[in-house]
Write an enzyme that holds these catalytic residues in place. Structure first.
Site, PDB file in Angstrom:
ATOM      1  N   HIS A   1      -2.317  20.216  11.754  1.00  0.00           N
ATOM      2  CA  HIS A   1      -1.766  18.958  11.237  1.00  0.00           C
ATOM      3  C   HIS A   1      -0.390  18.679  11.831  1.00  0.00           C
ATOM      4  CE1 HIS A   1      -4.362  20.891   8.138  1.00  0.00           C
ATOM      5  NE2 HIS A   1      -4.952  19.725   8.228  1.00  0.00           N
TER       6      HIS A   1
ATOM      7  N   ASP B   1       1.455  22.776  11.684  1.00  0.00           N
ATOM      8  CA  ASP B   1       0.857  24.097  11.470  1.00  0.00           C
ATOM      9  C   ASP B   1      -0.212  24.447  12.500  1.00  0.00           C
ATOM     10  OD1 ASP B   1      -1.142  22.382  10.737  1.00  0.00           O
ATOM     11  OD2 ASP B   1      -1.244  22.975   8.643  1.00  0.00           O
TER      12      ASP B   1
ATOM     13  N   SER C   1      -7.782  15.945   5.392  1.00  0.00           N
ATOM     14  CA  SER C   1      -6.411  16.441   5.264  1.00  0.00           C
ATOM     15  C   SER C   1      -5.376  15.575   5.981  1.00  0.00           C
ATOM     16  CB  SER C   1      -6.316  17.867   5.819  1.00  0.00           C
ATOM     17  OG  SER C   1      -6.683  17.890   7.185  1.00  0.00           O
TER      18      SER C   1
END
Ligand SMILES: *[C@@H]1O[C@H](CO)[C@@H](O)[C@H](O)[C@H]1NC(C)=O
Ligand SMILES: *[C@@H]1O[C@H](CO)[C@@H](O)[C@H](O)[C@H]1NC(C)=O
Length: 375
Positions: free
Chosen positions: A342, A339, A38
Protein backbone atom coordinates in the site's frame (compact mmCIF):
# COMPACT_ATOMS: atom_id res chain seq x y z
CA UNK A 1 -23.49 47.92 -14.09
CA UNK A 2 -25.50 46.66 -17.04
CA UNK A 3 -22.45 45.15 -18.67
CA UNK A 4 -21.37 43.38 -15.49
CA UNK A 5 -24.88 41.95 -15.11
CA UNK A 6 -24.68 40.73 -18.69
CA UNK A 7 -21.29 39.24 -17.95
CA UNK A 8 -22.65 37.41 -14.92
CA UNK A 9 -25.54 36.05 -16.95
CA UNK A 10 -23.11 34.90 -19.60
CA UNK A 11 -20.96 33.16 -17.01
CA UNK A 12 -24.05 31.56 -15.49
CA UNK A 13 -25.16 30.40 -18.93
CA UNK A 14 -21.74 28.96 -19.70
CA UNK A 15 -21.71 27.24 -16.36
CA UNK A 16 -25.04 25.59 -17.10
CA UNK A 17 -23.94 24.57 -20.58
CA UNK A 18 -20.53 23.27 -19.73
CA UNK A 19 -21.59 20.89 -17.02
CA UNK A 20 -23.15 17.52 -17.32
CA UNK A 21 -26.89 17.63 -17.49
CA UNK A 22 -26.75 14.08 -16.20
CA UNK A 23 -25.86 12.87 -12.76
CA UNK A 24 -27.21 15.51 -10.43
CA UNK A 25 -28.67 18.97 -10.41
CA UNK A 26 -25.78 21.38 -10.14
CA UNK A 27 -22.88 18.96 -10.00
CA UNK A 28 -22.84 18.99 -6.22
CA UNK A 29 -22.22 15.62 -4.64
CA UNK A 30 -23.93 15.22 -1.27
CA UNK A 31 -22.66 11.74 -0.42
CA UNK A 32 -20.02 9.21 -1.43
CA UNK A 33 -20.54 5.45 -1.26
CA UNK A 34 -17.61 3.17 -1.85
CA UNK A 35 -17.05 -0.52 -2.48
CA UNK A 36 -13.53 -1.90 -2.59
CA UNK A 37 -10.52 -3.36 -0.82
CA UNK A 38 -7.57 -2.15 1.28
CA UNK A 39 -6.93 0.75 -1.10
CA UNK A 40 -10.19 2.27 0.19
CA UNK A 41 -10.99 0.57 3.53
CA UNK A 42 -11.26 3.25 6.23
CA UNK A 43 -11.83 0.80 9.08
CA UNK A 44 -14.14 -2.08 8.16
CA UNK A 45 -11.65 -4.92 8.42
CA UNK A 46 -10.46 -3.95 11.89
CA UNK A 47 -14.10 -3.81 13.07
CA UNK A 48 -14.78 -7.23 11.64
CA UNK A 49 -11.57 -9.05 12.51
CA UNK A 50 -11.56 -11.02 15.74
CA UNK A 51 -8.86 -10.18 18.30
CA UNK A 52 -5.54 -11.52 17.10
CA UNK A 53 -6.37 -11.32 13.41
CA UNK A 54 -4.84 -8.59 11.29
CA UNK A 55 -3.04 -7.25 14.34
CA UNK A 56 -0.53 -5.25 12.35
CA UNK A 57 -2.94 -2.73 10.88
CA UNK A 58 -4.59 -2.24 14.28
CA UNK A 59 -1.38 -0.82 15.71
CA UNK A 60 1.27 1.77 15.04
CA UNK A 61 3.16 2.37 12.84
CA UNK A 62 -0.07 2.05 10.80
CA UNK A 63 -1.64 5.48 11.19
CA UNK A 64 1.56 7.12 12.43
CA UNK A 65 1.08 10.20 10.25
CA UNK A 66 -2.59 10.45 11.26
CA UNK A 67 -1.62 10.23 14.92
CA UNK A 68 -3.20 6.84 15.69
CA UNK A 69 -4.22 3.67 13.85
CA UNK A 70 -7.54 3.96 12.03
CA UNK A 71 -7.78 0.65 10.21
CA UNK A 72 -6.47 2.26 7.03
CA UNK A 73 -3.64 0.33 5.37
CA UNK A 74 -1.27 3.30 5.33
CA UNK A 75 0.57 5.73 7.58
CA UNK A 76 -2.36 8.11 7.20
CA UNK A 77 -5.10 9.00 4.76
CA UNK A 78 -6.17 7.29 1.54
CA UNK A 79 -7.23 8.57 -1.87
CA UNK A 80 -10.90 8.33 -0.84
CA UNK A 81 -10.20 10.65 2.11
CA UNK A 82 -8.62 13.29 -0.10
CA UNK A 83 -11.46 12.92 -2.58
CA UNK A 84 -14.06 13.47 0.14
CA UNK A 85 -12.09 16.37 1.61
CA UNK A 86 -11.71 18.06 -1.76
CA UNK A 87 -15.45 17.73 -2.37
CA UNK A 88 -16.10 19.47 0.92
CA UNK A 89 -17.41 16.29 2.58
CA UNK A 90 -16.32 14.56 5.78
CA UNK A 91 -14.24 11.37 5.62
CA UNK A 92 -16.25 8.25 4.82
CA UNK A 93 -17.04 6.24 7.89
CA UNK A 94 -16.71 2.47 7.69
CA UNK A 95 -20.11 0.79 7.42
CA UNK A 96 -19.26 -1.81 10.06
CA UNK A 97 -18.66 0.91 12.66
CA UNK A 98 -22.42 0.93 13.14
CA UNK A 99 -22.86 3.97 15.30
CA UNK A 100 -21.11 6.60 13.22
CA UNK A 101 -22.62 9.21 10.93
CA UNK A 102 -23.50 8.14 7.41
CA UNK A 103 -25.14 11.41 6.40
CA UNK A 104 -22.56 12.00 3.69
CA UNK A 105 -22.03 8.45 2.60
CA UNK A 106 -20.64 5.17 3.80
CA UNK A 107 -17.66 3.02 3.03
CA UNK A 108 -18.26 -0.68 2.37
CA UNK A 109 -14.70 -1.44 1.26
CA UNK A 110 -12.86 -4.11 3.25
CA UNK A 111 -9.13 -4.74 3.17
CA UNK A 112 -8.40 -8.11 1.57
CA UNK A 113 -11.70 -8.20 -0.32
CA UNK A 114 -11.92 -9.87 -3.69
CA UNK A 115 -14.27 -9.07 -6.55
CA UNK A 116 -15.35 -12.68 -7.03
CA UNK A 117 -16.83 -14.86 -4.35
CA UNK A 118 -14.10 -17.10 -2.95
CA UNK A 119 -15.82 -20.25 -4.21
CA UNK A 120 -15.73 -18.97 -7.79
CA UNK A 121 -11.98 -18.46 -7.89
CA UNK A 122 -10.32 -21.29 -9.75
CA UNK A 123 -13.56 -23.16 -9.03
CA UNK A 124 -12.77 -23.13 -5.34
CA UNK A 125 -9.60 -25.12 -5.79
CA UNK A 126 -7.81 -23.08 -3.17
CA UNK A 127 -9.03 -21.02 -0.28
CA UNK A 128 -8.67 -17.32 0.27
CA UNK A 129 -6.05 -16.54 2.84
CA UNK A 130 -7.99 -13.58 4.14
CA UNK A 131 -11.60 -12.51 4.13
CA UNK A 132 -14.83 -13.42 2.42
CA UNK A 133 -15.88 -9.82 1.83
CA UNK A 134 -16.46 -10.11 -1.87
CA UNK A 135 -18.06 -7.41 -3.97
CA UNK A 136 -21.36 -9.33 -3.80
CA UNK A 137 -21.37 -9.12 0.00
CA UNK A 138 -20.46 -5.42 -0.02
CA UNK A 139 -23.24 -4.78 -2.50
CA UNK A 140 -25.68 -6.55 -0.18
CA UNK A 141 -24.51 -4.30 2.69
CA UNK A 142 -24.98 -1.26 0.46
CA UNK A 143 -28.56 -2.29 -0.42
CA UNK A 144 -29.45 -3.17 3.17
CA UNK A 145 -28.02 0.15 4.31
CA UNK A 146 -29.99 2.16 1.75
CA UNK A 147 -33.20 0.24 2.49
CA UNK A 148 -32.85 0.83 6.22
CA UNK A 149 -31.99 4.52 5.74
CA UNK A 150 -34.66 5.47 3.20
CA UNK A 151 -38.32 4.54 2.99
CA UNK A 152 -38.80 3.82 -0.69
CA UNK A 153 -36.83 2.87 -3.79
CA UNK A 154 -37.71 6.30 -5.14
CA UNK A 155 -36.05 7.99 -2.16
CA UNK A 156 -32.98 5.82 -2.64
CA UNK A 157 -32.92 6.77 -6.30
CA UNK A 158 -33.18 10.45 -5.45
CA UNK A 159 -30.34 10.20 -2.94
CA UNK A 160 -28.10 8.32 -5.38
CA UNK A 161 -28.79 10.89 -8.10
CA UNK A 162 -26.80 13.40 -6.07
CA UNK A 163 -24.20 10.91 -4.85
CA UNK A 164 -20.94 9.53 -6.11
CA UNK A 165 -20.45 5.76 -6.03
CA UNK A 166 -17.03 4.14 -6.37
CA UNK A 167 -16.96 0.52 -7.47
CA UNK A 168 -13.38 -0.37 -6.62
CA UNK A 169 -10.52 -0.54 -6.94
CA UNK A 170 -11.44 -4.20 -6.57
CA UNK A 171 -10.14 -7.34 -8.27
CA UNK A 172 -6.52 -6.73 -7.39
CA UNK A 173 -6.78 -9.29 -4.60
CA UNK A 174 -8.32 -11.94 -6.84
CA UNK A 175 -5.05 -11.82 -8.75
CA UNK A 176 -2.82 -11.30 -5.71
CA UNK A 177 -4.18 -14.42 -4.04
CA UNK A 178 -3.85 -16.52 -7.18
CA UNK A 179 -0.25 -15.37 -7.66
CA UNK A 180 0.33 -15.95 -3.97
CA UNK A 181 -0.75 -19.57 -4.56
CA UNK A 182 1.98 -19.85 -7.16
CA UNK A 183 -0.26 -19.63 -10.19
CA UNK A 184 1.82 -18.16 -13.00
CA UNK A 185 0.85 -14.99 -14.81
CA UNK A 186 -0.59 -16.77 -17.85
CA UNK A 187 -2.82 -18.88 -15.62
CA UNK A 188 -3.96 -15.87 -13.63
CA UNK A 189 -4.79 -14.06 -16.87
CA UNK A 190 -7.60 -16.55 -17.35
CA UNK A 191 -9.33 -14.96 -14.37
CA UNK A 192 -9.53 -11.53 -16.02
CA UNK A 193 -12.85 -11.95 -17.89
CA UNK A 194 -14.69 -13.20 -14.78
CA UNK A 195 -13.18 -10.55 -12.52
CA UNK A 196 -14.12 -7.80 -14.98
CA UNK A 197 -17.62 -9.25 -15.40
CA UNK A 198 -18.08 -9.32 -11.63
CA UNK A 199 -17.10 -5.65 -11.37
CA UNK A 200 -19.38 -4.69 -14.24
CA UNK A 201 -22.33 -6.66 -12.82
CA UNK A 202 -21.94 -4.85 -9.50
CA UNK A 203 -21.73 -1.50 -11.29
CA UNK A 204 -24.94 -2.30 -13.16
CA UNK A 205 -26.73 -3.02 -9.90
CA UNK A 206 -25.56 0.30 -8.50
CA UNK A 207 -26.74 2.08 -11.65
CA UNK A 208 -30.07 0.24 -11.48
CA UNK A 209 -30.49 1.55 -7.93
CA UNK A 210 -30.28 5.03 -9.45
CA UNK A 211 -26.65 6.09 -9.14
CA UNK A 212 -26.05 9.24 -11.16
CA UNK A 213 -22.28 9.31 -10.92
CA UNK A 214 -20.10 6.22 -10.80
CA UNK A 215 -16.35 5.73 -10.87
CA UNK A 216 -14.80 2.37 -11.73
CA UNK A 217 -11.04 2.32 -11.06
CA UNK A 218 -8.58 -0.05 -12.72
CA UNK A 219 -5.62 -1.85 -11.22
CA UNK A 220 -2.20 -0.43 -10.37
CA UNK A 221 0.98 -1.34 -12.25
CA UNK A 222 1.62 -4.09 -9.70
CA UNK A 223 5.04 -4.83 -11.18
CA UNK A 224 6.25 -1.60 -9.54
CA UNK A 225 5.29 -2.63 -5.98
CA UNK A 226 8.11 -3.57 -3.58
CA UNK A 227 6.24 -6.77 -2.60
CA UNK A 228 6.11 -8.09 -6.16
CA UNK A 229 9.54 -6.73 -7.05
CA UNK A 230 10.84 -8.82 -4.17
CA UNK A 231 8.74 -11.97 -4.65
CA UNK A 232 9.26 -12.12 -8.40
CA UNK A 233 12.77 -10.71 -8.62
CA UNK A 234 14.51 -11.79 -11.79
CA UNK A 235 18.22 -12.05 -12.59
CA UNK A 236 17.39 -11.00 -16.15
CA UNK A 237 17.63 -7.26 -16.76
CA UNK A 238 15.16 -7.77 -19.62
CA UNK A 239 12.44 -8.64 -17.09
CA UNK A 240 12.37 -4.97 -16.03
CA UNK A 241 11.12 -1.91 -17.88
CA UNK A 242 12.76 1.52 -17.93
CA UNK A 243 10.92 2.47 -14.74
CA UNK A 244 12.47 -0.50 -12.90
CA UNK A 245 9.17 -2.39 -12.78
CA UNK A 246 8.45 -6.01 -13.72
CA UNK A 247 7.21 -6.03 -17.30
CA UNK A 248 5.11 -9.22 -17.12
CA UNK A 249 3.11 -8.07 -14.12
CA UNK A 250 2.49 -4.61 -15.54
CA UNK A 251 1.43 -6.11 -18.84
CA UNK A 252 -0.95 -8.33 -16.92
CA UNK A 253 -2.46 -5.38 -15.02
CA UNK A 254 -2.75 -3.48 -18.30
CA UNK A 255 -4.73 -6.37 -19.79
CA UNK A 256 -7.17 -6.29 -16.88
CA UNK A 257 -7.49 -2.53 -17.32
CA UNK A 258 -8.05 -2.72 -21.08
CA UNK A 259 -10.89 -5.24 -20.62
CA UNK A 260 -12.37 -3.20 -17.79
CA UNK A 261 -12.27 0.01 -19.83
CA UNK A 262 -14.02 -1.67 -22.76
CA UNK A 263 -16.71 -2.95 -20.43
CA UNK A 264 -17.10 0.48 -18.82
CA UNK A 265 -17.56 2.00 -22.28
CA UNK A 266 -20.33 -0.56 -22.82
CA UNK A 267 -22.00 0.56 -19.60
CA UNK A 268 -21.96 4.17 -20.77
CA UNK A 269 -23.88 3.13 -23.85
CA UNK A 270 -26.43 1.20 -21.75
CA UNK A 271 -26.88 3.96 -19.18
CA UNK A 272 -26.75 7.22 -21.16
CA UNK A 273 -28.26 9.24 -18.31
CA UNK A 274 -25.54 8.35 -15.82
CA UNK A 275 -22.03 9.80 -15.64
CA UNK A 276 -19.68 6.82 -15.60
CA UNK A 277 -15.91 7.28 -15.41
CA UNK A 278 -12.90 5.01 -15.44
CA UNK A 279 -10.18 5.99 -12.97
CA UNK A 280 -6.77 5.23 -14.41
CA UNK A 281 -4.76 4.10 -11.38
CA UNK A 282 -2.22 2.50 -13.72
CA UNK A 283 -1.02 5.51 -15.69
CA UNK A 284 -1.44 7.95 -12.82
CA UNK A 285 0.87 5.76 -10.76
CA UNK A 286 3.46 5.63 -13.55
CA UNK A 287 3.16 9.40 -13.86
CA UNK A 288 3.73 9.73 -10.12
CA UNK A 289 6.82 7.53 -10.32
CA UNK A 290 8.18 9.58 -13.20
CA UNK A 291 7.53 12.89 -11.48
CA UNK A 292 8.44 11.62 -8.02
CA UNK A 293 11.31 14.06 -7.27
CA UNK A 294 9.27 17.05 -8.43
CA UNK A 295 6.37 15.85 -6.27
CA UNK A 296 8.61 15.76 -3.20
CA UNK A 297 9.48 12.06 -3.07
CA UNK A 298 12.98 10.74 -2.57
CA UNK A 299 14.23 9.70 -5.99
CA UNK A 300 16.18 6.72 -4.66
CA UNK A 301 13.31 5.32 -2.59
CA UNK A 302 10.42 5.18 -5.06
CA UNK A 303 10.56 1.36 -5.20
CA UNK A 304 11.27 0.83 -1.50
CA UNK A 305 8.80 0.28 1.30
CA UNK A 306 9.00 2.98 3.97
CA UNK A 307 7.99 0.45 6.62
CA UNK A 308 9.64 -2.94 6.32
CA UNK A 309 12.99 -4.63 6.40
CA UNK A 310 15.63 -5.97 4.15
CA UNK A 311 16.63 -6.36 0.55
CA UNK A 312 16.75 -4.05 -2.39
CA UNK A 313 13.15 -2.95 -1.88
CA UNK A 314 13.10 -2.89 1.91
CA UNK A 315 10.48 -5.63 1.84
CA UNK A 316 10.46 -9.07 3.41
CA UNK A 317 7.09 -10.73 3.98
CA UNK A 318 8.34 -12.38 7.19
CA UNK A 319 9.31 -8.97 8.54
CA UNK A 320 6.51 -6.94 7.00
CA UNK A 321 5.44 -3.58 8.39
CA UNK A 322 4.17 -3.95 11.95
CA UNK A 323 6.02 -7.22 12.58
CA UNK A 324 9.07 -7.40 14.81
CA UNK A 325 12.21 -6.66 12.84
CA UNK A 326 10.58 -4.10 10.57
CA UNK A 327 11.39 -0.42 10.90
CA UNK A 328 9.74 2.78 9.72
CA UNK A 329 11.61 5.24 7.52
CA UNK A 330 12.41 8.65 9.00
CA UNK A 331 10.06 10.53 6.67
CA UNK A 332 7.08 8.60 5.23
CA UNK A 333 6.17 11.59 3.08
CA UNK A 334 9.36 11.03 1.06
CA UNK A 335 8.23 7.50 0.15
CA UNK A 336 5.70 6.28 -2.39
CA UNK A 337 5.22 2.86 -0.82
CA UNK A 338 4.19 2.54 2.80
CA UNK A 339 4.43 -1.20 3.50
CA UNK A 340 5.48 -2.66 0.15
CA UNK A 341 1.86 -3.18 -0.93
CA UNK A 342 0.00 0.00 0.00
CA UNK A 343 1.04 3.61 -0.52
CA UNK A 344 1.91 6.36 1.91
CA UNK A 345 -0.49 9.17 2.66
CA UNK A 346 1.74 11.49 0.63
CA UNK A 347 1.53 9.19 -2.40
CA UNK A 348 -2.23 8.74 -2.03
CA UNK A 349 -2.61 12.51 -1.86
CA UNK A 350 -0.59 12.97 -5.04
CA UNK A 351 -2.54 10.15 -6.74
CA UNK A 352 -5.86 11.62 -5.71
CA UNK A 353 -4.93 14.98 -7.19
CA UNK A 354 -3.60 13.41 -10.41
CA UNK A 355 -6.73 11.33 -10.86
CA UNK A 356 -9.70 13.26 -9.56
CA UNK A 357 -8.48 16.73 -10.54
CA UNK A 358 -6.57 15.67 -13.60
CA UNK A 359 -6.65 13.68 -16.76
CA UNK A 360 -6.69 10.22 -15.22
CA UNK A 361 -10.41 10.33 -14.55
CA UNK A 362 -11.94 9.49 -17.91
CA UNK A 363 -14.11 11.37 -18.49
CA UNK A 364 -14.00 14.08 -15.83
CA UNK A 365 -17.39 13.75 -14.12
CA UNK A 366 -16.55 15.63 -10.91
CA UNK A 367 -16.60 19.27 -10.01
CA UNK A 368 -14.93 20.57 -6.88
CA UNK A 369 -15.71 23.58 -4.73
CA UNK A 370 -13.27 26.32 -5.70
CA UNK A 371 -9.72 26.12 -4.44
CA UNK A 372 -10.15 22.64 -2.95
CA UNK A 373 -7.42 20.26 -3.88
CA UNK A 374 -5.22 22.77 -5.65
CA UNK A 375 -2.16 22.06 -3.56
C1 LIG B 1 -19.74 3.66 19.19
O1 LIG B 1 -18.96 4.84 19.20
C2 LIG B 1 -18.18 5.05 20.34
C3 LIG B 1 -17.44 6.36 20.15
O2 LIG B 1 -18.25 7.34 19.63
C4 LIG B 1 -17.24 3.91 20.57
O3 LIG B 1 -16.53 4.10 21.76
C5 LIG B 1 -18.00 2.61 20.62
O4 LIG B 1 -17.10 1.53 20.72
C6 LIG B 1 -18.85 2.45 19.40
N1 LIG B 1 -19.64 1.24 19.46
C7 LIG B 1 -19.63 0.34 18.51
C8 LIG B 1 -20.54 -0.83 18.73
O5 LIG B 1 -18.98 0.43 17.50
C1 LIG C 1 1.92 -21.77 -16.34
O1 LIG C 1 1.38 -22.89 -15.67
C2 LIG C 1 0.73 -23.81 -16.53
C3 LIG C 1 0.07 -24.88 -15.67
O2 LIG C 1 0.93 -25.34 -14.68
C4 LIG C 1 1.74 -24.38 -17.52
O3 LIG C 1 1.10 -25.26 -18.42
C5 LIG C 1 2.36 -23.23 -18.31
O4 LIG C 1 3.37 -23.71 -19.15
C6 LIG C 1 2.93 -22.18 -17.37
N1 LIG C 1 3.36 -21.02 -18.16
C7 LIG C 1 4.52 -20.39 -17.97
C8 LIG C 1 4.79 -19.24 -18.84
O5 LIG C 1 5.31 -20.74 -17.12
Amino acid sequence: MASSTAFLLLVAALHVCCCHAQGGDDGAVSAIYSLGDSITDTGNLVKQAPPGAFETIKHLPYGVTFGHPTGRCSDGLLMIDFLAQDMGLPFLNPYLAKNMSFDHGANFAVAGATAMDPADQFNGRFSMPFTANSLKLQLRWFKDFMKSTFNTDEEIRKRLQSSLVLVGEIGGNDYNFALFWNRNVSEVEKLIPSVVQTIIDATKEVLDMGAGRVIVPGNFPIGCLPSYLTAMASPEQSAYDSAGCLKDLNLFAAKHNAQLQRAVAGLRASYPDAAIAYADYFNSFLSLLKGAPALGFDEDSTHKACCGAGGKYNYDERRACGVEGAAVCADPSAYVSWDGIHMTQAAYKAMSRLIYHGRYLQPQILSFPEKNGQT
